[in-house]
Scaffold this motif. Structure first.
Motif, PDB file in Angstrom:
ATOM      1  N   PRO A 195      -9.590  -4.800  -4.476  1.00 12.02           N
ATOM      2  CA  PRO A 195      -9.210  -3.708  -3.578  1.00 12.02           C
ATOM      3  C   PRO A 195      -7.755  -3.325  -3.849  1.00 12.02           C
ATOM      4  O   PRO A 195      -6.909  -4.209  -4.004  1.00 12.02           O
ATOM      5  N   GLY A 196      -7.462  -2.025  -3.957  1.00 11.70           N
ATOM      6  CA  GLY A 196      -6.093  -1.591  -4.243  1.00 11.70           C
ATOM      7  C   GLY A 196      -5.800  -0.243  -3.621  1.00 11.70           C
ATOM      8  O   GLY A 196      -6.446   0.173  -2.655  1.00 11.70           O
ATOM      9  N   GLY A 197      -4.826   0.446  -4.210  1.00 12.64           N
ATOM     10  CA  GLY A 197      -4.305   1.699  -3.634  1.00 12.64           C
ATOM     11  C   GLY A 197      -3.046   1.333  -2.855  1.00 12.64           C
ATOM     12  O   GLY A 197      -3.057   0.384  -2.061  1.00 12.64           O
ATOM     13  N   LYS A 198      -1.957   2.086  -3.090  1.00 12.48           N
ATOM     14  CA  LYS A 198      -0.687   1.747  -2.436  1.00 12.48           C
ATOM     15  C   LYS A 198      -0.823   1.700  -0.919  1.00 12.48           C
ATOM     16  O   LYS A 198      -0.298   0.811  -0.259  1.00 12.48           O
ATOM     17  N   GLY A 199      -1.521   2.674  -0.340  1.00  8.25           N
ATOM     18  CA  GLY A 199      -1.625   2.747   1.118  1.00  8.25           C
ATOM     19  C   GLY A 199      -2.342   1.535   1.680  1.00  8.25           C
ATOM     20  O   GLY A 199      -1.868   0.903   2.643  1.00  8.25           O
ATOM     21  N   ALA A 200      -3.482   1.203   1.084  1.00  7.40           N
ATOM     22  CA  ALA A 200      -4.263   0.066   1.585  1.00  7.40           C
ATOM     23  C   ALA A 200      -3.481  -1.230   1.405  1.00  7.40           C
ATOM     24  O   ALA A 200      -3.460  -2.087   2.305  1.00  7.40           O
ATOM     25  N   ASN A 201      -2.806  -1.396   0.262  1.00  5.03           N
ATOM     26  CA  ASN A 201      -2.004  -2.609   0.050  1.00  5.03           C
ATOM     27  C   ASN A 201      -0.924  -2.736   1.119  1.00  5.03           C
ATOM     28  O   ASN A 201      -0.667  -3.825   1.657  1.00  5.03           O
ATOM     29  N   GLN A 202      -0.265  -1.621   1.417  1.00  4.45           N
ATOM     30  CA  GLN A 202       0.823  -1.655   2.409  1.00  4.45           C
ATOM     31  C   GLN A 202       0.278  -1.969   3.803  1.00  4.45           C
ATOM     32  O   GLN A 202       0.894  -2.712   4.569  1.00  4.45           O
ATOM     33  N   ALA A 203      -0.882  -1.399   4.124  1.00  2.00           N
ATOM     34  CA  ALA A 203      -1.485  -1.671   5.440  1.00  2.00           C
ATOM     35  C   ALA A 203      -1.848  -3.152   5.565  1.00  2.00           C
ATOM     36  O   ALA A 203      -1.646  -3.771   6.620  1.00  2.00           O
ATOM     37  N   ILE A 204      -2.378  -3.729   4.487  1.00  2.00           N
ATOM     38  CA  ILE A 204      -2.752  -5.154   4.524  1.00  2.00           C
ATOM     39  C   ILE A 204      -1.501  -6.013   4.695  1.00  2.00           C
ATOM     40  O   ILE A 204      -1.483  -6.961   5.495  1.00  2.00           O
ATOM     41  N   ALA A 205      -0.422  -5.662   3.969  1.00  4.26           N
ATOM     42  CA  ALA A 205       0.824  -6.431   4.124  1.00  4.26           C
ATOM     43  C   ALA A 205       1.316  -6.338   5.567  1.00  4.26           C
ATOM     44  O   ALA A 205       1.714  -7.350   6.160  1.00  4.26           O
ATOM     45  N   SER A 206       1.274  -5.148   6.140  1.00  7.84           N
ATOM     46  CA  SER A 206       1.742  -4.970   7.517  1.00  7.84           C
ATOM     47  C   SER A 206       0.917  -5.806   8.501  1.00  7.84           C
ATOM     48  O   SER A 206       1.462  -6.516   9.355  1.00  7.84           O
ATOM     49  N   ALA A 207      -0.404  -5.746   8.353  1.00  6.33           N
ATOM     50  CA  ALA A 207      -1.285  -6.477   9.276  1.00  6.33           C
ATOM     51  C   ALA A 207      -1.096  -7.985   9.119  1.00  6.33           C
ATOM     52  O   ALA A 207      -0.988  -8.714  10.112  1.00  6.33           O
ATOM     53  N   ARG A 208      -1.024  -8.468   7.857  1.00  7.07           N
ATOM     54  CA  ARG A 208      -0.849  -9.920   7.663  1.00  7.07           C
ATOM     55  C   ARG A 208       0.492 -10.389   8.202  1.00  7.07           C
ATOM     56  O   ARG A 208       0.642 -11.541   8.609  1.00  7.07           O
ATOM     57  N   CYS A 209       1.483  -9.484   8.199  1.00  8.18           N
ATOM     58  CA  CYS A 209       2.794  -9.868   8.730  1.00  8.18           C
ATOM     59  C   CYS A 209       2.853  -9.705  10.243  1.00  8.18           C
ATOM     60  O   CYS A 209       3.928  -9.776  10.840  1.00  8.18           O
ATOM     61  N   GLY A 210       1.719  -9.454  10.867  1.00  5.55           N
ATOM     62  CA  GLY A 210       1.624  -9.578  12.318  1.00  5.55           C
ATOM     63  C   GLY A 210       1.656  -8.299  13.118  1.00  5.55           C
ATOM     64  O   GLY A 210       1.634  -8.354  14.355  1.00  5.55           O
TER      65      GLY A 210
END
Ligand code: ADP
Length: 304
Positions: A36-51
């Motif tokens: 799974p990739g795409g800049k937007g999706a990657n950034q959303a996953i980082a944000s969610a994992r960071c709480g």
């Protein structure tokens, strides 16, 4: 506050080859992997994992990849009410060849990402209007980003623009953002100085040229060297953390998502930048983009 990401979502189709093919050549691949990739999706996953409570706005096609990618966002706890499934369109895809020496060549099909529009009043995906930390990159239509940053309530939150890939036509959106995040290559392109030296000092000078308001910040990520940030009369420097590099894919995406998450928790910019720097250092020590995004607890442990 929550984080709202407007951005791309792609399936990365990675073929492992011995050497990259020349024009006209047919070669064999030793493996295929889907990520799974795409800049937007990657950034959303980082944000969610960071709480941070995180919502995603974007588009996929009504194909198998779209369903897998939507589920992946949901599995990471992301609100996908703003993810459109466009009938008859292909989901965005990156075809990536990776050679034994680690070189790659990449072809991106934007697909449904480039067909995203916010609907007019009453449509199924209206422009979100709550104050929030908003985060967008340049793999989406510029008109959609403008609507996202111009929405009622947007200016009372924080609008973060990661204008990547570099798209000089998108310069008009800089004025609408509160924080710009660029890497050194993007900075040189926007500054019109592709030959500029890439030291932190040179980056500070070029970054100042991108500021259009007193209350705005430009953050320049410096790879292994960390980052510099410039605001009105102020500078912040955060040194890179010593890291065993495994895969730098998605480092910048992790940085953006983690920064958005900490700002949404009202952390001061300097501390949020240090957190994002540690998060991205963890991401480069792991394979893949989306799967390499660290959790809040992992980043705190890395900073200790
Ligand atoms: P991009 O991935 O957009 O090209 P950078 O290469 O500047 O962006 O990396 C983004 C951030 O990731 C950096 O500011 C830094 O925090 C972290 N990072 C990248 N490479 C390394 C590295 N080799 N060691 C430690 N941190 C790194």
């Amino acid at each position: 506050m929550s984080v709202i990401v407007l951005g791309s979502v792609n399936m990365d189709v990675v073929l492992s080859v011995n050497t990259l093919p020349q024009a006209g050549e047919t070669i064999a691949a030793s493996a295929q992997n889907l990520y799974p990739g795409g800049k937007g999706a990657n950034q959303a996953i980082a944000s969610a994992r960071c709480g941070a409570p995180t919502a995603f706005f974007g588009a996929v096609g009504d194909d198998d990849y779209g369903a897998v990618l939507a589920k992946n966002l949901q599995d990471n706890g992301i609100d996908t009410a703003g993810l459109k499934v466009l009938a008859g369109r292909r989901t965005g895809q990156a075809s990536i060849y990776v050679s034994a020496a680690g070189e790659n060549s990449i072809v991106i099909l934007a697909g449904a990402n480039h067909d995203f529009v916010f609907d007019e009043d009453g449509g199924p995906v209206p422009v979100p209007s709550a104050p929030a930390v908003r985060l967008a990159q340049f793999e989406m239509p510029l008109a959609a980003i403008k609507a996202f940053f111009d929405a009622p309530g947007a200016a009372s939150g924080t609008r973060i623009l990661n204008p990547a890939p570099a798209l000089p036509d998108g310069r008009f959106l800089f004025d609408l953002s509160d924080i710009l995040i660029v890497n050194q290559t993007e900075l040189a392109t926007y500054a019109g100085r592709p030959d500029a030296a890439s030291s932190p000092e040179a980056s500070i000078a070029l970054a100042r040229g991108l500021l259009s308001r007193d209350d705005q910040w430009v953050v320049v990520t410096l790879g292994a060297d960390g980052l510099v940030a410039v605001g009105a009369g102020q500078e912040i420097f955060v040194a890179g953390l010593d890291t065993e590099v495994v895969d730098t894919t998605g480092a910048g995406d992790c940085f953006c998502g983690a920064l958005a998450a900490r700002l949404s928790a009202s952390e001061p910019l300097r501390d949020a930048l240090a957190f994002a720097n540690a998060a991205a250092a963890l991401a480069v020590s792991r394979r893949g983009a989306g799967p390499s995004m660290p959790t809040f607890e992992e980043v705190v442990a890395r900073q200790a």
